[in-house]
Enzyme design. Structure first.
Site, mmCIF file in Angstrom:
data_model
loop_
_atom_site.group_PDB
_atom_site.id
_atom_site.type_symbol
_atom_site.label_atom_id
_atom_site.label_comp_id
_atom_site.label_asym_id
_atom_site.label_seq_id
_atom_site.Cartn_x
_atom_site.Cartn_y
_atom_site.Cartn_z
ATOM 1 N N SER A 198 9.309 -10.286 3.479
ATOM 2 C CA SER A 198 7.973 -9.439 4.566
ATOM 3 C C SER A 198 7.815 -9.437 6.407
ATOM 4 O O SER A 198 7.660 -10.744 6.229
ATOM 5 C CB SER A 198 6.980 -8.344 3.812
ATOM 6 O OG SER A 198 6.024 -7.773 4.939
ATOM 7 N N LEU A 199 7.896 -8.269 6.991
ATOM 8 C CA LEU A 199 8.190 -8.911 8.854
ATOM 9 C C LEU A 199 6.713 -8.651 9.422
ATOM 10 O O LEU A 199 6.390 -9.094 9.579
ATOM 11 C CB LEU A 199 8.857 -8.040 9.397
ATOM 12 C CG LEU A 199 9.878 -8.637 8.711
ATOM 13 C CD1 LEU A 199 11.401 -7.519 10.269
ATOM 14 C CD2 LEU A 199 10.898 -9.905 9.463
ATOM 15 N N LYS A 253 2.639 2.246 -4.832
ATOM 16 C CA LYS A 253 1.984 2.464 -3.393
ATOM 17 C C LYS A 253 1.329 4.327 -3.914
ATOM 18 O O LYS A 253 0.695 4.720 -3.826
ATOM 19 C CB LYS A 253 3.269 3.100 -2.802
ATOM 20 C CG LYS A 253 3.197 2.129 -1.482
ATOM 21 C CD LYS A 253 4.093 2.718 -0.890
ATOM 22 C CE LYS A 253 4.576 2.049 0.757
ATOM 23 N NZ LYS A 253 5.620 2.187 1.461
ATOM 24 N N ASN A 272 0.009 3.574 1.337
ATOM 25 C CA ASN A 272 0.469 2.008 1.742
ATOM 26 C C ASN A 272 -0.629 1.011 3.370
ATOM 27 O O ASN A 272 -0.399 0.251 2.723
ATOM 28 C CB ASN A 272 1.717 1.746 2.458
ATOM 29 C CG ASN A 272 1.218 2.523 4.044
ATOM 30 O OD1 ASN A 272 0.783 3.166 4.405
ATOM 31 N ND2 ASN A 272 1.978 1.916 5.018
ATOM 32 N N ALA A 282 15.157 11.379 -0.467
ATOM 33 C CA ALA A 282 14.511 12.792 -1.568
ATOM 34 C C ALA A 282 13.193 11.393 -1.812
ATOM 35 O O ALA A 282 12.309 12.662 -3.452
ATOM 36 C CB ALA A 282 14.664 13.871 -2.013
ATOM 37 N N GLY A 283 13.506 10.768 -1.797
ATOM 38 C CA GLY A 283 12.178 9.588 -2.543
ATOM 39 C C GLY A 283 11.246 9.407 -2.104
ATOM 40 O O GLY A 283 11.124 10.322 -1.017
ATOM 41 N N GLY A 284 10.298 7.929 -2.111
ATOM 42 C CA GLY A 284 8.823 7.820 -2.100
ATOM 43 C C GLY A 284 9.138 7.563 -0.292
ATOM 44 O O GLY A 284 8.564 8.456 0.363
ATOM 45 N N GLY A 303 16.044 2.077 12.792
ATOM 46 C CA GLY A 303 14.997 1.730 11.380
ATOM 47 C C GLY A 303 14.018 0.887 11.715
ATOM 48 O O GLY A 303 12.730 0.947 11.506
HETATM 49 O O1 SKM Z 1 4.848 0.810 4.054
HETATM 50 C C1 SKM Z 1 5.007 -0.661 4.306
HETATM 51 C C2 SKM Z 1 4.447 -0.918 4.584
HETATM 52 O O2 SKM Z 1 3.001 -0.873 5.020
HETATM 53 C C3 SKM Z 1 4.381 -3.002 4.259
HETATM 54 C C4 SKM Z 1 5.957 -3.390 4.113
HETATM 55 C C5 SKM Z 1 6.674 -4.410 3.995
HETATM 56 O O3 SKM Z 1 5.578 -5.321 5.271
HETATM 57 O O4 SKM Z 1 7.628 -4.716 3.114
HETATM 58 C C6 SKM Z 1 6.797 -1.536 3.633
HETATM 59 C C7 SKM Z 1 6.483 -0.350 3.699
HETATM 60 O O5 SKM Z 1 6.303 -0.720 2.430
#
Ligand code: SKM
Length: 283
Positions: free
Chosen positions: A14-15, A68, A89, A130-132, A248
């Site tokens: 994750s970033l 989530k 989230n 149409a996913g999350g 994105g």
């Molecule tokens: O909704 C975001 C979440 O807040 C952070 C994130 C991440 O760091 O990979 C991904 C999304 O689900």
């Protein structure tokens, strides 16, 4: 001093930690953002996990896949968007009180608004997926006021589920503006003012595009949510055609900026975060 966690599964790449901490540094904050990778197990005790974070003095937790929806069982106070989407989230912690927010939709909305600039949110938007994440983007499109939001998914039941959730009550304001594409994508593509792409197609493990970019009209805009790679085949082909294209990074940065704002009450510099994000993805 702020302490924030990210709860999810498989989230080591994750970033978010870098993105939040660098902007917090610019804002002069003492801010720690830590990854808490939980097993993807229906029995994982999210409530206890949130309790541990509270006990350790954490201020908030971002929540990502696959928690989530299930996290809502452990939060009493849900924002209107969370109630509408059935997912969150971000959980704000503190004083024994938890509040759930969803910044995926609001973050996407602010990114799309600045991308469209002075252009009004009018006409027909085709959303593919149409996913999350698609639920969050569709809700943003409704709130922005587009006249018609047409949703397509390779799984028609996913579209039905989205329509049921988002067209539910008059208070949602969807007011019949949200509908299923119902027929072949190729029939819609030349007629729409913009496209929002919310499927995994374009990621390294799902190469290609989810639709034929060449069928879009010359004035159509394109918004992508995939950001690994930042230049998906969709983005590359749309830009090659000269179409206005939001990559994105818009949604990814938007949700982080909106999370940071809710956690700290301070207004982050979104352009600065975006520049940092571009560096991180390129690295
Ligand atoms: O909704 C975001 C979440 O807040 C952070 C994130 C991440 O760091 O990979 C991904 C999304 O689900």
């Amino acid at each position: 001093r702020y302490r924030v966690a990210l709860l999810g599964n498989g989230i080591k790449p994750s970033l978010s930690p870098a993105l939040h901490m660098e902007e917090a540094r610019h804002l002069g904050l003492d801010y720690e953002y830590r990854i808490v990778d939980l097993v993807d197990d229906p029995d994982v005790d999210l409530g206890a996990q949130l309790g541990r974070l509270e006990g350790a003095g954490f201020d908030a937790a971002n929540v990502t896949h696959p928690f989530k929806q299930s996290v809502l069982e452990h939060v009493a106070d849900l924002s209107p968007t969370v109630r509408r989407l059935g997912s969150a989230n971000l959980v704000l912690l503190g004083d024994g009180h938890r509040t759930a927010h969803n910044t995926d939709g609001t973050g996407f909305r602010s990114a799309l608004e600045s991308f469209l600039g002075g252009r009004a949110a009018t006409g027909t938007v085709l959303q593919i997926g149409a996913g999350g994440a698609g639920l969050a983007t569709a809700s943003a499109l409704i709130d922005m006021g587009f006249e018609r939001i047409v949703v397509h998914d390779v799984v028609p039941a996913a579209v039905d589920a989205m329509l049921r959730r988002l067209s539910g009550t008059a208070a949602d304001g969807a007011g019949g503006r949200l509908r299923s594409a119902g027929g072949p994508l190729d029939d819609w593509l030349p007629r729409v003012d913009g496209v929002v792409h919310v499927t995994p197609v374009g990621m390294a493990e799902h190469p290609g595009t989810a639709f034929d970019v060449d069928r879009l009209g010359p004035a159509a805009w394109v918004a992508e949510v995939v950001y690994r790679p930042l230049e998906t085949e969709l983005v590359r082909r749309a830009r090659a055609r000269g179409l206005a294209t939001l990559d994105g990074g818009g949604m990814a940065v938007g949700q982080a900026a909106e999370s940071l704002r809710l956690i700290t009450g301070l207004r982050p510099d979104v352009a600065r975060m975006h520049a940092h994000f571009d560096q991180l993805v390129a690295a």
